[in-house]
Design an enzyme around this catalytic site. Structure first.
Site, PDB file in Angstrom:
ATOM      1  N   SER A  76       0.866  -1.182   0.000  1.00 52.26           N
ATOM      2  CA  SER A  76       0.000   0.000   0.000  1.00 52.26           C
ATOM      3  C   SER A  76       0.902   1.231   0.000  1.00 52.26           C
ATOM      4  O   SER A  76       2.068   1.144   0.407  1.00 52.26           O
ATOM      5  CB  SER A  76      -0.855   0.007   1.269  1.00 52.26           C
ATOM      6  N   TYR A 126      -2.353  -1.187  10.574  1.00 50.08           N
ATOM      7  CA  TYR A 126      -2.312  -1.393   9.117  1.00 50.08           C
ATOM      8  C   TYR A 126      -1.003  -0.846   8.550  1.00 50.08           C
ATOM      9  O   TYR A 126      -0.303  -1.530   7.795  1.00 50.08           O
ATOM     10  CB  TYR A 126      -3.511  -0.677   8.485  1.00 50.08           C
TER      11      TYR A 126
HETATM   12  N1  LIG Z   1      -8.469  -0.698  -2.055  1.00 52.82           N
HETATM   13  C1  LIG Z   1      -7.494   0.130  -1.779  1.00 52.82           C
HETATM   14  O1  LIG Z   1      -7.662   1.352  -1.861  1.00 52.82           O
HETATM   15  C2  LIG Z   1      -6.147  -0.395  -1.372  1.00 52.82           C
HETATM   16  C3  LIG Z   1      -5.102   0.517  -1.278  1.00 52.82           C
HETATM   17  C4  LIG Z   1      -3.842   0.077  -0.921  1.00 52.82           C
HETATM   18  C5  LIG Z   1      -3.642  -1.258  -0.645  1.00 52.82           C
HETATM   19  N2  LIG Z   1      -4.667  -2.143  -0.743  1.00 52.82           N
HETATM   20  C6  LIG Z   1      -4.381  -3.540  -0.431  1.00 52.82           C
HETATM   21  O2  LIG Z   1      -4.821  -4.353  -1.481  1.00 52.82           O
HETATM   22  C7  LIG Z   1      -5.176  -5.638  -0.975  1.00 52.82           C
HETATM   23  C8  LIG Z   1      -6.560  -5.996  -1.480  1.00 52.82           C
HETATM   24  O3  LIG Z   1      -7.455  -4.992  -1.041  1.00 52.82           O
HETATM   25  P1  LIG Z   1      -8.927  -4.790  -1.630  1.00 52.82           P
HETATM   26  O4  LIG Z   1      -9.209  -3.348  -1.579  1.00 52.82           O
HETATM   27  O5  LIG Z   1      -9.093  -5.535  -2.900  1.00 52.82           O
HETATM   28  O6  LIG Z   1      -9.752  -5.493  -0.445  1.00 52.82           O
HETATM   29  P2  LIG Z   1     -11.138  -6.298  -0.424  1.00 52.82           P
HETATM   30  O7  LIG Z   1     -11.651  -6.153   0.954  1.00 52.82           O
HETATM   31  O8  LIG Z   1     -11.990  -5.908  -1.577  1.00 52.82           O
HETATM   32  O9  LIG Z   1     -10.646  -7.805  -0.665  1.00 52.82           O
HETATM   33  C9  LIG Z   1      -9.832  -8.437   0.268  1.00 52.82           C
HETATM   34  C10 LIG Z   1      -9.723  -9.885  -0.084  1.00 52.82           C
HETATM   35  O10 LIG Z   1      -8.904 -10.536   0.914  1.00 52.82           O
HETATM   36  C11 LIG Z   1      -9.584 -11.664   1.414  1.00 52.82           C
HETATM   37  N3  LIG Z   1      -9.138 -11.953   2.775  1.00 52.82           N
HETATM   38  C12 LIG Z   1      -9.224 -11.182   3.876  1.00 52.82           C
HETATM   39  N4  LIG Z   1      -8.706 -11.810   4.940  1.00 52.82           N
HETATM   40  C13 LIG Z   1      -8.260 -13.014   4.503  1.00 52.82           C
HETATM   41  C14 LIG Z   1      -7.632 -14.134   5.130  1.00 52.82           C
HETATM   42  N5  LIG Z   1      -7.358 -14.128   6.430  1.00 52.82           N
HETATM   43  N6  LIG Z   1      -7.315 -15.198   4.378  1.00 52.82           N
HETATM   44  C15 LIG Z   1      -7.606 -15.228   3.054  1.00 52.82           C
HETATM   45  N7  LIG Z   1      -8.196 -14.200   2.401  1.00 52.82           N
HETATM   46  C16 LIG Z   1      -8.532 -13.101   3.121  1.00 52.82           C
HETATM   47  C17 LIG Z   1     -11.055 -11.323   1.292  1.00 52.82           C
HETATM   48  O11 LIG Z   1     -11.850 -12.490   1.284  1.00 52.82           O
HETATM   49  C18 LIG Z   1     -11.045 -10.625  -0.067  1.00 52.82           C
HETATM   50  O12 LIG Z   1     -11.033 -11.576  -1.111  1.00 52.82           O
HETATM   51  C19 LIG Z   1      -5.057  -5.537   0.550  1.00 52.82           C
HETATM   52  O13 LIG Z   1      -3.825  -6.080   0.967  1.00 52.82           O
HETATM   53  C20 LIG Z   1      -5.094  -4.047   0.801  1.00 52.82           C
HETATM   54  O14 LIG Z   1      -4.428  -3.687   1.985  1.00 52.82           O
HETATM   55  C21 LIG Z   1      -5.921  -1.744  -1.090  1.00 52.82           C
END
Ligand SMILES: NC(=O)c1ccc[n+]([C@@H]2O[C@H](COP(=O)([O-])OP(=O)(O)OC[C@H]3O[C@@H](n4cnc5c(N)ncnc54)[C@H](O)[C@@H]3O)[C@@H](O)[C@H]2O)c1
Length: 256
Positions: A144, A157
């Protein structure tokens, strides 16, 4: 012939959001993919549908990546199903919003165990698989912008993502001689379910967009494209780096 023809990719947390977009992108470029999430729900079914639409094969593993024995079993199952594993994307992650003085031990453990411990030991399992079988693969972590930028009320986080940066840099050094590459992709604000609260508040959204040089949130596909690049041979001389996919959020500066 896609860049990933004949390859097998495991993407954690790929039932929705960025993980789903990565799974679909790999599939479009020829890979068979293993998707994963904690629950088997309608999101999983939709990801399977989108991957199969490309003609690729898909296998779903329902598992919680925060347990060491579970992540070792995931690598074993992936290899059993497709005969090999070439690409690991550590994507699964969670965030819990709370002022520092209200963070509970349970919430701290949840965030650190999924975001950091999960990627740490799944990567270890993948590296051992490669070493034992004398094969070479590539690792991409989804960290991130908060591996670098503060994020008030999300201290655990930020700690997990900052640590992902150092794990990645260390492993680039340790795994380089084995020709195993590892890099991070650092998304800014991306339109996914993790941001549901933000997306429902126009005022917050407006302020955020003013801090993004491209003046918009990113799409999951914007991140998937860079992950695919890092996992491909186009990036064969790239290791130990973080690639920002943030529309200019991190280094935004204005005096207006
Ligand atoms: N969306 C954003 O703005 C953003 C920004 C920076 C970083 N990220 C990072 O990107 C990644 C994905 O984020 P997203 O926005 O797609 O999130 P999301 O909530 O849409 O999806 C998260 C996914 O992770 C899975 N998950 C959660 N805990 C789990 C576990 N213990 N075991 C297996 N699977 C698990 C969920 O089932 C889901 O499929 C994360 O690591 C997040 O920190 C997201």
């Amino acid at each position: 012939m896609g860049r990933f023809s004949g390859k097998v990719a495991l993407i954690t947390g790929s039932s929705k959001g960025i993980g789903r977009a990565i799974a679909v992108r790999f599939a479009q470029e020829g890979a068979n993919v293993i998707i994963n999430s904690r629950n088997n729900d309608e999101h999983v079914a939709e990801t399977i549908r989108q991957v199969e639409e490309t003609g690729a094969k898909v296998h779903f593993i329902k598992s919680d990546i925060s347990k060491v024995e579970v992540v070792y079993a995931m690598v074993k199952e992936s290899v059993e199903v497709f005969g090999k594993l070439d690409i690991l994307v550590n994507n699964a992650g969670v965030e819990i919003n709370a002022p520092f003085w209200e963070v509970t031990e349970k919430d701290y453990d949840t965030v650190m165990n999924i975001n950091l411990k999960g990627m740490f030991f799944l990567t270890q399992a993948f590296v051992r698989y490669m070493m034992e079988n004398n094969v070479v693969g590539v690792i991409v972590n989804n960290s991130s912008v908060h591996e670098e930028l503060p994020f008030p009320n999300f201290t655990a986080y930020c700690a997990s993502k900052g640590a992902m940066q150092m794990v990645m840099r260390n492993l680039a050094v340790e795994l380089g001689p084995l020709n195993i590459r590892i890099n991070n992709v650092a998304p800014g604000a991306i339109k996914t379910p993790i941001n549901a609260d933000l997306l429902s508040k126009p005022e917050l959204l407006g302020t955020l967009q003013n801090n993004i040089s491209l003046r918009r949130l990113g799409e999951p596909e914007d991140v998937a494209g860079v992950v695919a690049f890092l996992a491909s041979d186009d990036a064969k001389y790239v290791t130990g780096s973080t690639y920002y996919v943030d529309g200019g959020l991190t280094f935004h500066y204005t005096e207006q």
